[in-house]
Motif scaffolding. Sequence first.
Motif, PDB file in Angstrom:
ATOM      1  N   PRO A  24       0.826  -1.221   0.000  1.00  0.00           N
ATOM      2  CA  PRO A  24       0.000   0.000   0.000  1.00  0.00           C
ATOM      3  C   PRO A  24       0.852   1.259   0.000  1.00  0.00           C
ATOM      4  O   PRO A  24       1.881   1.335   0.668  1.00  0.00           O
ATOM      5  CB  PRO A  24      -0.807  -0.140   1.292  1.00  0.00           C
ATOM      6  CG  PRO A  24       0.020  -1.002   2.181  1.00  0.00           C
ATOM      7  CD  PRO A  24       0.721  -1.967   1.276  1.00  0.00           C
ATOM      8  N   ASN A  25       0.391   2.260  -0.773  1.00  0.00           N
ATOM      9  CA  ASN A  25       1.092   3.550  -0.842  1.00  0.00           C
ATOM     10  C   ASN A  25       0.595   4.537   0.210  1.00  0.00           C
ATOM     11  O   ASN A  25       1.242   5.540   0.475  1.00  0.00           O
ATOM     12  CB  ASN A  25       0.894   4.185  -2.222  1.00  0.00           C
ATOM     13  CG  ASN A  25       2.058   3.877  -3.147  1.00  0.00           C
ATOM     14  OD1 ASN A  25       3.105   3.444  -2.693  1.00  0.00           O
ATOM     15  ND2 ASN A  25       1.862   4.080  -4.434  1.00  0.00           N
ATOM     16  N   GLY A  26      -0.572   4.261   0.772  1.00  0.00           N
ATOM     17  CA  GLY A  26      -1.152   5.172   1.741  1.00  0.00           C
ATOM     18  C   GLY A  26      -2.120   6.145   1.114  1.00  0.00           C
ATOM     19  O   GLY A  26      -2.805   6.899   1.826  1.00  0.00           O
ATOM     20  N   ASP A  27      -2.182   6.152  -0.216  1.00  0.00           N
ATOM     21  CA  ASP A  27      -3.096   7.056  -0.902  1.00  0.00           C
ATOM     22  C   ASP A  27      -4.199   6.298  -1.643  1.00  0.00           C
ATOM     23  O   ASP A  27      -4.859   6.842  -2.528  1.00  0.00           O
ATOM     24  CB  ASP A  27      -2.333   7.943  -1.881  1.00  0.00           C
ATOM     25  CG  ASP A  27      -1.570   7.134  -2.929  1.00  0.00           C
ATOM     26  OD1 ASP A  27      -1.665   5.878  -2.898  1.00  0.00           O
ATOM     27  OD2 ASP A  27      -0.890   7.745  -3.778  1.00  0.00           O
ATOM     28  N   GLY A  28      -4.362   5.037  -1.284  1.00  0.00           N
ATOM     29  CA  GLY A  28      -5.371   4.213  -1.937  1.00  0.00           C
ATOM     30  C   GLY A  28      -4.828   3.382  -3.081  1.00  0.00           C
ATOM     31  O   GLY A  28      -5.516   2.499  -3.583  1.00  0.00           O
ATOM     32  N   SER A  29      -3.616   3.671  -3.508  1.00  0.00           N
ATOM     33  CA  SER A  29      -2.990   2.875  -4.568  1.00  0.00           C
ATOM     34  C   SER A  29      -1.949   1.942  -3.945  1.00  0.00           C
ATOM     35  O   SER A  29      -1.636   2.042  -2.758  1.00  0.00           O
ATOM     36  CB  SER A  29      -2.347   3.783  -5.621  1.00  0.00           C
ATOM     37  OG  SER A  29      -1.293   4.534  -5.049  1.00  0.00           O
ATOM     38  N   TRP A  30      -1.419   1.060  -4.782  1.00  0.00           N
ATOM     39  CA  TRP A  30      -0.409   0.100  -4.336  1.00  0.00           C
ATOM     40  C   TRP A  30       0.783   0.184  -5.262  1.00  0.00           C
ATOM     41  O   TRP A  30       0.668   0.669  -6.390  1.00  0.00           O
ATOM     42  CB  TRP A  30      -0.991  -1.327  -4.349  1.00  0.00           C
ATOM     43  CG  TRP A  30      -2.124  -1.527  -3.372  1.00  0.00           C
ATOM     44  CD1 TRP A  30      -3.367  -0.975  -3.442  1.00  0.00           C
ATOM     45  CD2 TRP A  30      -2.085  -2.313  -2.195  1.00  0.00           C
ATOM     46  NE1 TRP A  30      -4.131  -1.380  -2.370  1.00  0.00           N
ATOM     47  CE2 TRP A  30      -3.371  -2.207  -1.588  1.00  0.00           C
ATOM     48  CE3 TRP A  30      -1.123  -3.104  -1.571  1.00  0.00           C
ATOM     49  CZ2 TRP A  30      -3.694  -2.855  -0.408  1.00  0.00           C
ATOM     50  CZ3 TRP A  30      -1.444  -3.767  -0.398  1.00  0.00           C
ATOM     51  CH2 TRP A  30      -2.720  -3.635   0.184  1.00  0.00           C
ATOM     52  N   CYS A  31       1.932  -0.309  -4.805  1.00  0.00           N
ATOM     53  CA  CYS A  31       3.128  -0.285  -5.649  1.00  0.00           C
ATOM     54  C   CYS A  31       3.898  -1.581  -5.502  1.00  0.00           C
ATOM     55  O   CYS A  31       3.728  -2.316  -4.526  1.00  0.00           O
ATOM     56  CB  CYS A  31       4.033   0.905  -5.296  1.00  0.00           C
ATOM     57  SG  CYS A  31       4.785   0.797  -3.660  1.00  0.00           S
TER      58      CYS A  31
END
Length: 363
Positions: free
Chosen positions: A318-325
């Motif tokens: 998780p990126n913390g902004d709702g996206s993933w990396c």
Amino acid sequence: MRNKKVLMLLAITVVLSGSLTACSFGGGDNDEDTSVVQVTPTPEPTKAPKATATPVPADKQDTTYTSKNKAVSIKLPDATWANKSDSDDMVSFESPDQGKLLVLHGSGDEAMSVAIIPSSQDTASALVKADNLVEGTDFEIQDYKSEEVSGVNVYSYTVHYLNDKSEYAYVVNKYFTDNTTEFYSVAGSVKKEDSLAKIKASVDSFKIAGESGLKAATPETGSSAAGTENTGTTDGTAAGGTTADGTTADGTASDATSSDGSSYDGSSYDSSSYGDDGSSNGYFADGTPVGTDDPDYDTNQTRTIYRNSDGYPLVIYPNGDGSWCDDDGNTYTFSTDEDVYDENGGDYYYGGEPAYVRYMPKN
């Protein structure tokens, strides 16, 4: 006068008779033996036919294989099986028409920290689902069994594939472990159903020797019923011209994995490094149960997704902004609970698994 003529004729007759007799005219004994002797040839003795070697059928030959380090042995289904790899932690075999056999070994904290042991049927099912397969549609678990043998945990089951998403019809699995320090797994991949019984018997014949604490759970180690065990080969050189050190007859290396990187049980080769989540299903990591605060086992902190085009798995965070990396910084967005897209529009599938399912634990 008449009487004199008669007497003279008689005298002449007697003289002629004596002369003819002396010459053996008209018969009589001959001083020389003129009879012909018939010679019967001595018959030549009948030659014994040349002995012709009758080859032993492949399924009757002794095919017990002992690893080079003498740690394990297994009786192969028949002489058509070729050894493909023989190392301390992996031994593998292949038969072009029947399937493949793969023996994996792990010991010590590092190996056990990433080992998923199918200590329940749900866990066994989860391992197959990691290949993006659906239970009941793509596969089913058959004959799951969990038992303790001489203090060793033994888990066995068969995966039956229900369609052509797998190149195999069945995979027969058996695990031996103490859950803390060591494990062995044996997988027999079956191409056709008529080979299932033979491959299952081969998996069941697996023996552990040496210093392993798991050997008490396998059949008694010793000479095989069929004859002397072979070391590092099934018949001096393995069927198919592959030697025990993993090279072919022409000296080229033999790879234990297929050209697409899949192992002999049809899953990613890294499946030899299974992970665990430490919950009530009996998972262990580093010898102790692992809680869900470990990111490798927490779907809120790590997830395994699969590329729809080829099923390739990767781990995202998780990126913390709702996206993933991922590890390379590429970003991913969930459009639904299952559908994922990367920054370039590539589409992926998410089945609910954390990082350990990808067999890539992060420290």
